[in-house]
Structure formats: C-alpha cells, structure tokens
Design a protein around this motif. Sequence first.
Motif, PDB file in Angstrom:
ATOM      1  N   GLY A  22      69.614   7.379  70.582  1.00 19.65           N
ATOM      2  CA  GLY A  22      69.681   8.925  69.769  1.00 19.65           C
ATOM      3  C   GLY A  22      70.678   8.369  68.150  1.00 19.65           C
ATOM      4  N   ARG A  23      69.827   9.352  67.059  1.00 17.82           N
ATOM      5  CA  ARG A  23      70.468   9.130  65.907  1.00 17.82           C
ATOM      6  C   ARG A  23      72.128   9.105  65.900  1.00 17.82           C
ATOM      7  NH1 ARG A  23      68.543  11.519  61.411  1.00 17.82           N
ATOM      8  NH2 ARG A  23      67.160  12.821  62.203  1.00 17.82           N
ATOM      9  N   HIS A  30      73.928   1.054  62.639  1.00 20.94           N
ATOM     10  CA  HIS A  30      73.518   0.384  61.478  1.00 20.94           C
ATOM     11  C   HIS A  30      73.351   1.621  60.173  1.00 20.94           C
ATOM     12  CE1 HIS A  30      71.344  -1.858  64.147  1.00 20.94           C
ATOM     13  NE2 HIS A  30      70.730  -0.396  65.335  1.00 20.94           N
ATOM     14  N   GLY A  31      74.058   2.569  60.755  1.00 17.16           N
ATOM     15  CA  GLY A  31      74.460   3.601  58.977  1.00 17.16           C
ATOM     16  C   GLY A  31      73.478   4.587  58.755  1.00 17.16           C
ATOM     17  N   SER A  65      63.375  -2.886  53.667  1.00 15.47           N
ATOM     18  CA  SER A  65      62.471  -2.623  54.791  1.00 15.47           C
ATOM     19  C   SER A  65      63.647  -2.240  55.398  1.00 15.47           C
ATOM     20  CB  SER A  65      63.059  -3.936  55.456  1.00 15.47           C
ATOM     21  OG  SER A  65      63.575  -4.549  55.556  1.00 15.47           O
ATOM     22  N   LEU A  66      62.775  -1.650  56.873  1.00 12.38           N
ATOM     23  CA  LEU A  66      63.414  -0.875  57.426  1.00 12.38           C
ATOM     24  C   LEU A  66      63.388  -1.295  59.033  1.00 12.38           C
ATOM     25  CD1 LEU A  66      63.240   3.064  55.937  1.00 12.38           C
ATOM     26  CD2 LEU A  66      65.995   1.475  56.158  1.00 12.38           C
ATOM     27  N   MET A  67      64.268  -0.797  60.051  1.00 13.36           N
ATOM     28  CA  MET A  67      63.055  -1.438  61.935  1.00 13.36           C
ATOM     29  C   MET A  67      63.192   0.069  62.274  1.00 13.36           C
ATOM     30  SD  MET A  67      66.017  -4.125  62.935  1.00 13.36           S
ATOM     31  CE  MET A  67      65.653  -4.782  64.533  1.00 13.36           C
ATOM     32  N   PRO A  72      63.131   7.857  71.005  1.00 19.48           N
ATOM     33  CA  PRO A  72      62.317   9.200  69.749  1.00 19.48           C
ATOM     34  C   PRO A  72      62.598   7.323  68.383  1.00 19.48           C
ATOM     35  CG  PRO A  72      65.105   8.894  70.672  1.00 19.48           C
ATOM     36  CD  PRO A  72      64.218   8.257  71.138  1.00 19.48           C
ATOM     37  N   ARG A  73      61.138   8.468  67.857  1.00 19.97           N
ATOM     38  CA  ARG A  73      61.306   7.706  66.701  1.00 19.97           C
ATOM     39  C   ARG A  73      62.066   7.842  65.910  1.00 19.97           C
ATOM     40  NH1 ARG A  73      56.540   4.883  64.245  1.00 19.97           N
ATOM     41  NH2 ARG A  73      56.269   4.336  66.605  1.00 19.97           N
ATOM     42  N   PHE A  74      62.954   7.320  64.866  1.00 21.12           N
ATOM     43  CA  PHE A  74      63.779   6.977  63.842  1.00 21.12           C
ATOM     44  C   PHE A  74      63.978   5.207  62.971  1.00 21.12           C
ATOM     45  CE2 PHE A  74      66.295   9.839  67.016  1.00 21.12           C
ATOM     46  CZ  PHE A  74      66.378  10.877  66.241  1.00 21.12           C
ATOM     47  N   TYR A  75      64.223   5.357  62.018  1.00 15.03           N
ATOM     48  CA  TYR A  75      64.203   4.473  61.037  1.00 15.03           C
ATOM     49  C   TYR A  75      65.759   3.819  60.878  1.00 15.03           C
ATOM     50  CZ  TYR A  75      58.849   5.726  60.910  1.00 15.03           C
ATOM     51  OH  TYR A  75      57.844   6.020  61.789  1.00 15.03           O
ATOM     52  N   PHE A  76      66.214   3.086  60.657  1.00 17.32           N
ATOM     53  CA  PHE A  76      67.119   2.538  60.277  1.00 17.32           C
ATOM     54  C   PHE A  76      67.197   1.263  60.035  1.00 17.32           C
ATOM     55  CE2 PHE A  76      65.880   1.514  65.043  1.00 17.32           C
ATOM     56  CZ  PHE A  76      66.302   0.781  64.657  1.00 17.32           C
ATOM     57  N   GLY A  77      68.842   0.839  59.113  1.00 18.89           N
ATOM     58  CA  GLY A  77      68.795  -0.232  59.104  1.00 18.89           C
ATOM     59  C   GLY A  77      68.820  -0.732  57.518  1.00 18.89           C
ATOM     60  N   TRP A  78      68.495  -0.113  56.856  1.00 16.46           N
ATOM     61  CA  TRP A  78      68.207  -0.156  55.278  1.00 16.46           C
ATOM     62  C   TRP A  78      68.649  -1.416  55.019  1.00 16.46           C
ATOM     63  CZ3 TRP A  78      65.049   0.595  51.759  1.00 16.46           C
ATOM     64  CH2 TRP A  78      65.099  -0.006  49.685  1.00 16.46           C
ATOM     65  N   SER A  79      67.936  -1.908  54.214  1.00 18.59           N
ATOM     66  CA  SER A  79      68.023  -3.689  53.287  1.00 18.59           C
ATOM     67  C   SER A  79      67.239  -3.750  52.439  1.00 18.59           C
ATOM     68  CB  SER A  79      67.414  -4.686  54.378  1.00 18.59           C
ATOM     69  OG  SER A  79      68.456  -6.234  54.100  1.00 18.59           O
ATOM     70  N   ALA A  80      67.746  -3.198  51.265  1.00 22.12           N
ATOM     71  CA  ALA A  80      66.937  -3.715  50.041  1.00 22.12           C
ATOM     72  C   ALA A  80      66.926  -5.492  49.560  1.00 22.12           C
ATOM     73  CB  ALA A  80      68.180  -3.180  48.649  1.00 22.12           C
ATOM     74  N   ASP A  81      65.395  -5.285  49.033  1.00 23.18           N
ATOM     75  CA  ASP A  81      64.770  -7.021  49.101  1.00 23.18           C
ATOM     76  C   ASP A  81      65.555  -7.316  47.661  1.00 23.18           C
ATOM     77  OD1 ASP A  81      63.216  -6.658  50.864  1.00 23.18           O
ATOM     78  OD2 ASP A  81      61.387  -6.403  49.576  1.00 23.18           O
TER      79      ASP A  81
END
Length: 81
Positions: A22-23, A30-31, A65-67, A72-81
């Motif tokens: 879950g969120r 992952h923040g 990028s995010l994973m 449930p569809r969640f996006y996480f783990g922001w990583s700047a290029d």
Amino acid sequence: MHDPTETIRREQVKEINSDPNGREVLGAKHGEVWDTSGLQQKFVVLGFMAPYVIVARKSDGQKGSLMFQGSPRFYFGWSAD
C-alpha cells in the motif's frame, strides 16, 4: 533487438508484484508515492519499460525515472537523471 536489461527487469516486476504494498509501506521504503492521477499532475510520461517509467517533472523539466507496481498501481522511487 536484444535488451540486456530484460531479465533483470522481469525479476524486479515479479518481486514488486508478488507482494504489492500500500501507499504507506511504499512511502516508508521509497519516499513520496503517487497514484496514476498524482503522476499525471506532477510528471509528463516519456516512456516505460516495466517496472520503470521515464518522466519529466512538470515543475522544472527535470528528467528522471520512477518504479511502479501493477495493482494497486503506485509510482515511487523518484530518481533524477
């Protein structure tokens, strides 16, 4: 065309989706976490290769990028290029 990351990505997809979180759990690991609506508000999607999505942050154009997990569809783990 051979994708040298395919095997690694397939394993990551299996791992992420074998025990979807879950969120709150994802946030602790992952923040910041976004659902699809939140992703669309904050980012422009440039492409994806599961479990990654390549995005540009709307606020400043920063690419990164995010994973994501399937359900449930969640996006996480922001990583700047």
